[in-house]
Design an enzyme around this catalytic site. Structure first.
Site, mmCIF file in Angstrom:
data_model
loop_
_atom_site.group_PDB
_atom_site.id
_atom_site.type_symbol
_atom_site.label_atom_id
_atom_site.label_comp_id
_atom_site.label_asym_id
_atom_site.label_seq_id
_atom_site.Cartn_x
_atom_site.Cartn_y
_atom_site.Cartn_z
ATOM 1 N N ASP A 205 -19.267 -8.303 -39.975
ATOM 2 C CA ASP A 205 -20.101 -8.652 -41.128
ATOM 3 C C ASP A 205 -20.692 -10.059 -40.996
ATOM 4 O O ASP A 205 -21.470 -10.480 -41.841
ATOM 5 C CB ASP A 205 -19.267 -8.591 -42.408
ATOM 6 C CG ASP A 205 -18.194 -9.665 -42.448
ATOM 7 O OD1 ASP A 205 -18.144 -10.450 -43.423
ATOM 8 O OD2 ASP A 205 -17.394 -9.732 -41.499
ATOM 9 N N LYS B 192 -14.457 -16.646 -32.615
ATOM 10 C CA LYS B 192 -15.266 -15.433 -32.773
ATOM 11 C C LYS B 192 -16.764 -15.716 -32.797
ATOM 12 O O LYS B 192 -17.568 -14.783 -32.714
ATOM 13 C CB LYS B 192 -14.861 -14.695 -34.044
ATOM 14 C CG LYS B 192 -13.445 -14.112 -33.993
ATOM 15 C CD LYS B 192 -13.142 -13.299 -35.225
ATOM 16 C CE LYS B 192 -13.944 -12.020 -35.252
ATOM 17 N NZ LYS B 192 -13.725 -11.236 -36.476
ATOM 18 N N HIS C 269 1.468 5.500 -0.571
ATOM 19 C CA HIS C 269 0.915 6.848 -0.579
ATOM 20 C C HIS C 269 1.706 7.751 -1.520
ATOM 21 O O HIS C 269 1.680 8.970 -1.366
ATOM 22 C CB HIS C 269 0.944 7.444 0.828
ATOM 23 C CG HIS C 269 -0.103 6.885 1.738
ATOM 24 N ND1 HIS C 269 -0.374 7.428 2.968
ATOM 25 C CD2 HIS C 269 -0.942 5.833 1.613
ATOM 26 C CE1 HIS C 269 -1.329 6.727 3.572
ATOM 27 N NE2 HIS C 269 -1.677 5.753 2.764
ATOM 28 N N HIS D 48 0.859 -1.187 0.000
ATOM 29 C CA HIS D 48 0.000 0.000 0.000
ATOM 30 C C HIS D 48 0.889 1.229 0.000
ATOM 31 O O HIS D 48 1.673 1.440 0.928
ATOM 32 C CB HIS D 48 -0.908 0.014 1.223
ATOM 33 C CG HIS D 48 -1.757 1.251 1.326
ATOM 34 N ND1 HIS D 48 -2.342 1.850 0.239
ATOM 35 C CD2 HIS D 48 -2.109 2.014 2.404
ATOM 36 C CE1 HIS D 48 -3.022 2.905 0.626
ATOM 37 N NE2 HIS D 48 -2.885 3.034 1.930
ATOM 38 N N GLU E 115 6.351 1.538 -22.455
ATOM 39 C CA GLU E 115 7.183 0.339 -22.277
ATOM 40 C C GLU E 115 6.969 -0.328 -20.928
ATOM 41 O O GLU E 115 6.927 -1.554 -20.827
ATOM 42 C CB GLU E 115 8.656 0.724 -22.451
ATOM 43 C CG GLU E 115 9.644 -0.414 -22.238
ATOM 44 C CD GLU E 115 9.578 -1.500 -23.301
ATOM 45 O OE1 GLU E 115 10.173 -2.569 -23.079
ATOM 46 O OE2 GLU E 115 8.934 -1.282 -24.347
ATOM 47 N N SER F 150 -9.697 -13.095 -36.514
ATOM 48 C CA SER F 150 -9.128 -14.440 -36.443
ATOM 49 C C SER F 150 -7.662 -14.429 -36.840
ATOM 50 O O SER F 150 -6.920 -15.368 -36.537
ATOM 51 C CB SER F 150 -9.907 -15.403 -37.356
ATOM 52 O OG SER F 150 -9.924 -14.917 -38.680
ATOM 53 N N GLU G 91 -12.090 -8.382 -41.767
ATOM 54 C CA GLU G 91 -12.544 -8.857 -43.070
ATOM 55 C C GLU G 91 -14.032 -8.579 -43.258
ATOM 56 O O GLU G 91 -14.871 -9.052 -42.496
ATOM 57 C CB GLU G 91 -12.266 -10.356 -43.189
ATOM 58 C CG GLU G 91 -12.552 -10.945 -44.540
ATOM 59 C CD GLU G 91 -12.234 -12.430 -44.589
ATOM 60 O OE1 GLU G 91 -12.482 -13.045 -45.637
ATOM 61 O OE2 GLU G 91 -11.750 -12.973 -43.570
#
Length: 510
Positions: free
Chosen positions: A469, A443, A128, A126, A151, A410, A276
């Site tokens: 699509d 997907k 501060h 923790h 990075e 994909s 696509e």
């Protein structure tokens, strides 16, 4: 060794043993170091570590914790509290003479226990540190801190350079123990996070062990400091290109878009794009990318066979082919060992790869190899990505309005970056916040979109708009709670009648 009723080691000999003493000594050392970094000034901040013991499961290991109200740079091992895995105090430090106050376990004890319990942490810090406080104040209504393309994000568990880092922000309370419930909700709501910011207060950070927690704490503070300095320079830390802050914009996230951007307020915070048939003509993928990979797979494997990259590709392909052979997948043929010669290995691999391409399989091993072949093609200027003419303007508009845009395809993440980095409209990656591929799942499966939702750190899946699509993908995303719009472009497959999804023919309609 004797165990207490909860299963922890609790004999007096164990409490005074080497493992416990070493852990207490380490906490004192870390606190002195964190004091020099400005994280534990004025007795604030604290550290808690599990007492590592190979003979005990982690859930039964004891927890050593720094006390409250003590000058952290002057602490000694005997100042530490020792708790059971359930948070019961097993041993407390002896009182010290005036002007020291009576010993008291840290007010953060209950908060620490939540991180130990919910994330099976080995260490919790923790801090501060002022930078961890300032980033929560840049926008008083923001519920999360976001930063991209730095990075040091690579130092955070489960993140890479191209990932957006999202940290929840909870509101401060008068006493740290009162943060317990809201911190638990943040941990549950952001499954990828290893930190929770507390507004106007500081940050809680955890890791598998003290080295992981310390490393991540250093990276988090670096990123917090970078965000504050970029803000002072008028630059946006939350976007890939770190360009100028839009007029009135503060912290990306909840409440982070000013009223001057209200024209796009109806859009969800996150936009997820298929490639696509959505950003890119199907013909480019089917007539350019796939044939290029098909034509060059043998030469690519032959010329790069000994490289670490291609050897990793081959290892993944071998594992996939072995699985295919066990399942009787059509076109799968055994791959000989390397001892039988490079030519025979490549010939068998090519036969399998061509069968995979013919079957249009969406598998990681094939997509990774294709990405590396395409990478070579882009570097040789033999390939150039293609996007519809309306895409660049929409990406620029959404990015400028503070919306985070992601890709889900994909194709591998490498292939996605190559395509958008080398388009007929130039490099578009500066408008994108991240990339997802089949590593998160198929997907056409709802669980894949649930995984993406949990990765983005939004409160509700309805805060994500998915553009695709493919009807089956639209259904899967809708079942996960996403908003969905179907892209109708030249060459796309026809949609079912009465599909009930909103459709667009250009991103300009959004």
């Amino acid at each position: 060794m004797a165990l207490n009723e909860g299963g922890s080691a609790a004999s007096q000999a164990y409490l005074e043993g080497k493992a416990v003493c070493d852990t207490k000594r380490l906490i004192a050392e870390l606190c002195r170091h964190f004091y020099t970094l400005g994280w534990v000034y004025g007795t604030g901040g604290s550290v808690a570590l599990r007492v590592h013991d190979d003979s005990l499961p982690r859930s039964h290991q004891l927890i050593a914790m720094s006390p409250s109200g003590v000058q952290k740079e002057r602490m000694e091992p005997e100042d530490m509290y020792l708790l059971s895995e359930r948070g019961k105090v097993l041993s407390a430090p002896p009182p010290k003479p005036y002007p020291h106050k009576a010993p008291k376990c840290t007010d953060s004890a209950d908060v620490f226990m939540k991180a130990f319990e919910m994330r099976n942490a080995g260490a919790v810090i923790h801090s501060h540190g002022i930078e961890s406080c300032l980033v929560t104040m840049l926008n008083p209504s923001a519920k999360e801190f976001r930063i991209a393309h730095m990075e040091m994000i690579k130092g955070i568990q489960g993140h890479g350079y191209y990932d957006e880092l999202v940290i929840p922000i909870i509101e401060n309370t008068a006493h740290e123990r009162q943060l317990t419930e809201s911190l638990a909700e943040a941990i549950e709501g952001y499954p990828r996070t290893t930190a929770v910011l507390v507004r106007n207060h500081g940050v809680y950070i955890w890791g598998d062990a003290w080295i992981s927690a310390k490393t991540q704490a250093e990276c988090y503070h670096y990123l917090f400091d970078a965000a504050v300095k970029l803000y002072q320079l008028g630059l946006d830390w939350s976007t890939p290109d770190h360009g100028p802050l839009q007029n009135g914009k503060t912290l990306s996230g909840y409440g982070g878009i000013s009223k001057s951007l209200k024209a796009t307020d109806s859009l969800p915070r996150c936009i997820l794009l298929d490639i696509e048939g959505t950003t890119t003509p199907i013909s480019f993928v089917t007539n350019v990318l796939f044939p290029y990979a098909w034509d060059n797979v043998e030469s690519h494997l032959s010329t790069t066979f000994e490289t670490a990259e291609t050897q990793d590709d081959i290892r993944l392909l071998r594992a996939q082919i072995e699985d295919d052979l066990e399942k009787g997948v059509q076109g799968a043929v055994p791959v000989p060992s390397d001892e039988e010669g490079k030519e025979k290995v490549i010939a068998a691999l090519v036969a399998n790869i061509e069968a995979m391409i013919r079957a249009d399989r969406k598998i990681t091993s094939l997509k990774q190899l294709q990405g590396h072949i395409w990478s070579s093609g882009f570097s040789k200027k033999e390939l150039k990505g293609v996007v519809f003419d309306d895409v660049p303007l929409a990406l620029e508009k959404w990015h400028a309005s503070g919306h985070n845009v992601y890709i889900y395809s994909s194709g591998s993440r490498l292939a996605q970056r190559l395509l958008f980095g080398n388009t007929n409209h130039g490099d578009l990656r500066k408008h994108l916040s991240g990339y997802f591929d089949t590593a998160v799942g198929n997907k056409k499966e709802t669980c894949s979109y649930v995984e993406i939702f949990e990765s983005l750190g939004v409160d509700q899946p309805s805060e994500i708009l998915f553009l695709t699509d493919v009807y089956q993908e639209a259904v899967a995303a809708k079942q996960a709670g996403f908003q969905v719009t179907i892209s109708v472009r030249p060459g796309n497959a026809p949609l079912p009648e009465n599909h009930c999804f909103k459709t667009i023919r250009s991103f300009a309609e959004i």
